[in-house]
Design an enzyme around this catalytic site. Sequence first.
Site, PDB file in Angstrom:
ATOM      1  N   CYS A   1     -10.291  -0.354   3.920  1.00  0.00           N
ATOM      2  CA  CYS A   1      -9.646  -0.515   5.227  1.00  0.00           C
ATOM      3  C   CYS A   1      -9.070   0.821   5.672  1.00  0.00           C
ATOM      4  O   CYS A   1      -8.436   1.526   4.883  1.00  0.00           O
ATOM      5  CB  CYS A   1      -8.555  -1.575   5.150  1.00  0.00           C
ATOM      6  SG  CYS A   1      -9.246  -3.237   5.162  1.00  0.00           S
TER       7      CYS A   1
ATOM      8  N   ARG B   1       0.823  -1.231   0.000  1.00  0.00           N
ATOM      9  CA  ARG B   1       0.000   0.000   0.000  1.00  0.00           C
ATOM     10  C   ARG B   1       0.853   1.276   0.000  1.00  0.00           C
ATOM     11  O   ARG B   1       0.474   2.294   0.575  1.00  0.00           O
ATOM     12  CB  ARG B   1      -0.940   0.053   1.204  1.00  0.00           C
ATOM     13  CG  ARG B   1      -1.871  -1.116   1.322  1.00  0.00           C
ATOM     14  CD  ARG B   1      -2.892  -1.150   0.171  1.00  0.00           C
ATOM     15  NE  ARG B   1      -3.982  -2.037   0.499  1.00  0.00           N
ATOM     16  CZ  ARG B   1      -3.973  -3.356   0.308  1.00  0.00           C
ATOM     17  NH1 ARG B   1      -2.908  -3.944  -0.244  1.00  0.00           N
ATOM     18  NH2 ARG B   1      -5.019  -4.086   0.645  1.00  0.00           N
TER      19      ARG B   1
ATOM     20  N   GLU C   1      -4.254   3.752   6.535  1.00  0.00           N
ATOM     21  CA  GLU C   1      -4.213   3.290   5.144  1.00  0.00           C
ATOM     22  C   GLU C   1      -4.924   4.318   4.269  1.00  0.00           C
ATOM     23  O   GLU C   1      -4.530   4.569   3.141  1.00  0.00           O
ATOM     24  CB  GLU C   1      -4.874   1.914   5.046  1.00  0.00           C
ATOM     25  CG  GLU C   1      -4.432   1.100   3.843  1.00  0.00           C
ATOM     26  CD  GLU C   1      -5.377   1.232   2.674  1.00  0.00           C
ATOM     27  OE1 GLU C   1      -4.933   1.054   1.540  1.00  0.00           O
ATOM     28  OE2 GLU C   1      -6.560   1.544   2.879  1.00  0.00           O
TER      29      GLU C   1
HETATM   30  N1  EPU Z   1     -11.099 -10.633  10.825  1.00  0.00           N
HETATM   31  C1  EPU Z   1     -11.816 -10.657  11.979  1.00  0.00           C
HETATM   32  N2  EPU Z   1     -12.665  -9.622  12.238  1.00  0.00           N
HETATM   33  C2  EPU Z   1     -12.807  -8.579  11.386  1.00  0.00           C
HETATM   34  C3  EPU Z   1     -12.059  -8.550  10.191  1.00  0.00           C
HETATM   35  C4  EPU Z   1     -11.204  -9.589   9.944  1.00  0.00           C
HETATM   36  O1  EPU Z   1     -11.708 -11.579  12.773  1.00  0.00           O
HETATM   37  O2  EPU Z   1     -13.597  -7.665  11.687  1.00  0.00           O
HETATM   38  C5  EPU Z   1     -10.219 -11.757  10.529  1.00  0.00           C
HETATM   39  C6  EPU Z   1     -10.694 -12.520   9.312  1.00  0.00           C
HETATM   40  O3  EPU Z   1     -11.670 -13.490   9.663  1.00  0.00           O
HETATM   41  C7  EPU Z   1      -9.430 -13.127   8.786  1.00  0.00           C
HETATM   42  C8  EPU Z   1      -8.374 -12.100   9.143  1.00  0.00           C
HETATM   43  O4  EPU Z   1      -8.930 -11.296  10.178  1.00  0.00           O
HETATM   44  O5  EPU Z   1      -9.134 -14.327   9.473  1.00  0.00           O
HETATM   45  C9  EPU Z   1      -7.968 -11.228   7.960  1.00  0.00           C
HETATM   46  O6  EPU Z   1      -9.127 -10.564   7.456  1.00  0.00           O
HETATM   47  P1  EPU Z   1      -9.347 -10.279   5.892  1.00  0.00           P
HETATM   48  O7  EPU Z   1      -9.211 -11.550   5.119  1.00  0.00           O
HETATM   49  O8  EPU Z   1     -10.592  -9.504   5.752  1.00  0.00           O
HETATM   50  O9  EPU Z   1      -8.087  -9.446   5.497  1.00  0.00           O
HETATM   51  P2  EPU Z   1      -7.577  -8.041   6.018  1.00  0.00           P
HETATM   52  O10 EPU Z   1      -6.146  -8.227   6.320  1.00  0.00           O
HETATM   53  O11 EPU Z   1      -8.439  -7.447   7.046  1.00  0.00           O
HETATM   54  C10 EPU Z   1      -6.774  -7.236   3.673  1.00  0.00           C
HETATM   55  C11 EPU Z   1      -6.723  -5.886   3.052  1.00  0.00           C
HETATM   56  C12 EPU Z   1      -8.022  -5.600   2.312  1.00  0.00           C
HETATM   57  C13 EPU Z   1      -8.245  -6.679   1.265  1.00  0.00           C
HETATM   58  C14 EPU Z   1      -8.302  -8.036   1.962  1.00  0.00           C
HETATM   59  C15 EPU Z   1      -8.426  -9.196   0.998  1.00  0.00           C
HETATM   60  C16 EPU Z   1      -5.376  -4.361   4.392  1.00  0.00           C
HETATM   61  C17 EPU Z   1      -5.375  -3.339   5.455  1.00  0.00           C
HETATM   62  N3  EPU Z   1      -6.562  -4.884   4.081  1.00  0.00           N
HETATM   63  O12 EPU Z   1      -7.775  -7.173   4.695  1.00  0.00           O
HETATM   64  O13 EPU Z   1      -7.842  -4.357   1.636  1.00  0.00           O
HETATM   65  O14 EPU Z   1      -9.452  -6.449   0.568  1.00  0.00           O
HETATM   66  O15 EPU Z   1      -7.076  -8.235   2.714  1.00  0.00           O
HETATM   67  O16 EPU Z   1      -7.241  -9.335   0.258  1.00  0.00           O
HETATM   68  O17 EPU Z   1      -4.323  -4.690   3.835  1.00  0.00           O
HETATM   69  C18 EPU Z   1      -8.124  -2.005   1.557  1.00  0.00           C
HETATM   70  O18 EPU Z   1      -6.972  -1.936   1.133  1.00  0.00           O
HETATM   71  O19 EPU Z   1      -8.805  -0.972   1.723  1.00  0.00           O
HETATM   72  C19 EPU Z   1      -8.692  -3.307   1.891  1.00  0.00           C
HETATM   73  C20 EPU Z   1      -9.917  -3.441   2.365  1.00  0.00           C
END
Ligand code: EPU
Length: 367
Positions: free
Chosen positions: A235, A186, A308
């Site tokens: 995010c 990012r 972010e």
């Molecule tokens: N989780 C929770 N509670 C929540 C959210 C997530 O327990 O409220 C858990 C999920 O169940 C999972 C883990 O945390 O086990 C990771 O969650 P997720 O797969 O949603 O991935 P993330 O790391 O929260 C990242 C990116 C997103 C992108 C997704 C999918 C960042 C900050 N976020 O989210 O990007 O869509 O992976 O690849 O890097 C963005 O850039 O704006 C964004 C939303």
Amino acid sequence: MLTETPRHLSLPERDALLEEIAARTGVRAERGRRFAELTSLRVGGAIDWVLMPETEAEAAALVHELARAGIAWRVLGAGSNVLADDEAHRYVVLCMKEVKGTAAFACERVRVSAGYSLPRLCVDAARRGLAGIEGLGGIPGTVGGALWMNAGAYGHEIGTVVETVRVARGGRVVEVPGGEITWDYRHTSFQDGELLLGATLHLQADEPRLIKERMEESKRKRLESQPHGARSAGCFFKNPPGTGLSTGRMIDEMGLKGTKRGGAVVSPVHANFIVTEGEGALAADALALAEEIRERIRRERGIELEYEVELWRAASPADIASSTIGQDARSDDAPPQRQSQNQLGEAEWVEPPITETENEAEGAKGE
Ligand code: EPU
């Protein structure tokens, strides 16, 4: 090269110059717009001027004119990753949404302009049997915004498929090889004040059916795990780099889902999304909530969350009048240097890119 000293413009002088530049370059200029209309969070104050070029060449010429006139500007794509504060923003917003053209495909390559919709590009590429960006289909931004911050989702990051990026330098469209740019999580090495005009992506041929399946799978996961139809900027915080920790999960584990401050809410679906609700929502509500979350994570987990989303602070007329150097006035083809544009530590509001003069930029070139 100009050798004049920096101009210190009063707002009426700047406005007169802007009218003249807009008329001369044929670029649409609007007054009376608000960030609340132009960003996906639907909050944020008045904007002095919105300039809307329609082609890459027009945009390149425009920022050069602004640089020569000593006028501060900042670029907005779809406004899907920006939290602008509630004050009056006294700089020029260069809106790139109309610089969209068409996506030109040739074998495994596609040439596309900054204002082109990223989801649309992903669909276009999938239909042509081109893989490499299908995970990005749900990011509601423009290609320019995606390039700027190296957008990523579901195993794909735009930086990995970029062959060249076109940037505005010295009034011209200059092509920079993707390999000369640092593509981090990012974050990229593009500098504040540098205008991205478009890119050529090199994708890989694959079966349209398989690409479509992967797109559908990403969409299913996204709909399951992220709010949709809500006023969000994706995010809000980065995941802490190099830790494998998920910020969303940490906020969720603290029981903060659904927490409300004014018109801002921690999404009950994904805790790293702050969404806004109702007519009266303010940028200050979202920022207050974000800072509360950061404070809790700092105290309880010892982690300093980085934003972010980009936080845009309104500049005072005094800031505008005394702003100094920038990049576009460079006429060399040097690759962009690393800067900290997207690495906000504290609730540090990004200053508008700074007004520039060619003689100063010359001085900065050798740094
Ligand atoms: N989780 C929770 N509670 C929540 C959210 C997530 O327990 O409220 C858990 C999920 O169940 C999972 C883990 O945390 O086990 C990771 O969650 P997720 O797969 O949603 O991935 P993330 O790391 O929260 C990242 C990116 C997103 C992108 C997704 C999918 C960042 C900050 N976020 O989210 O990007 O869509 O992976 O690849 O890097 C963005 O850039 O704006 C964004 C939303």
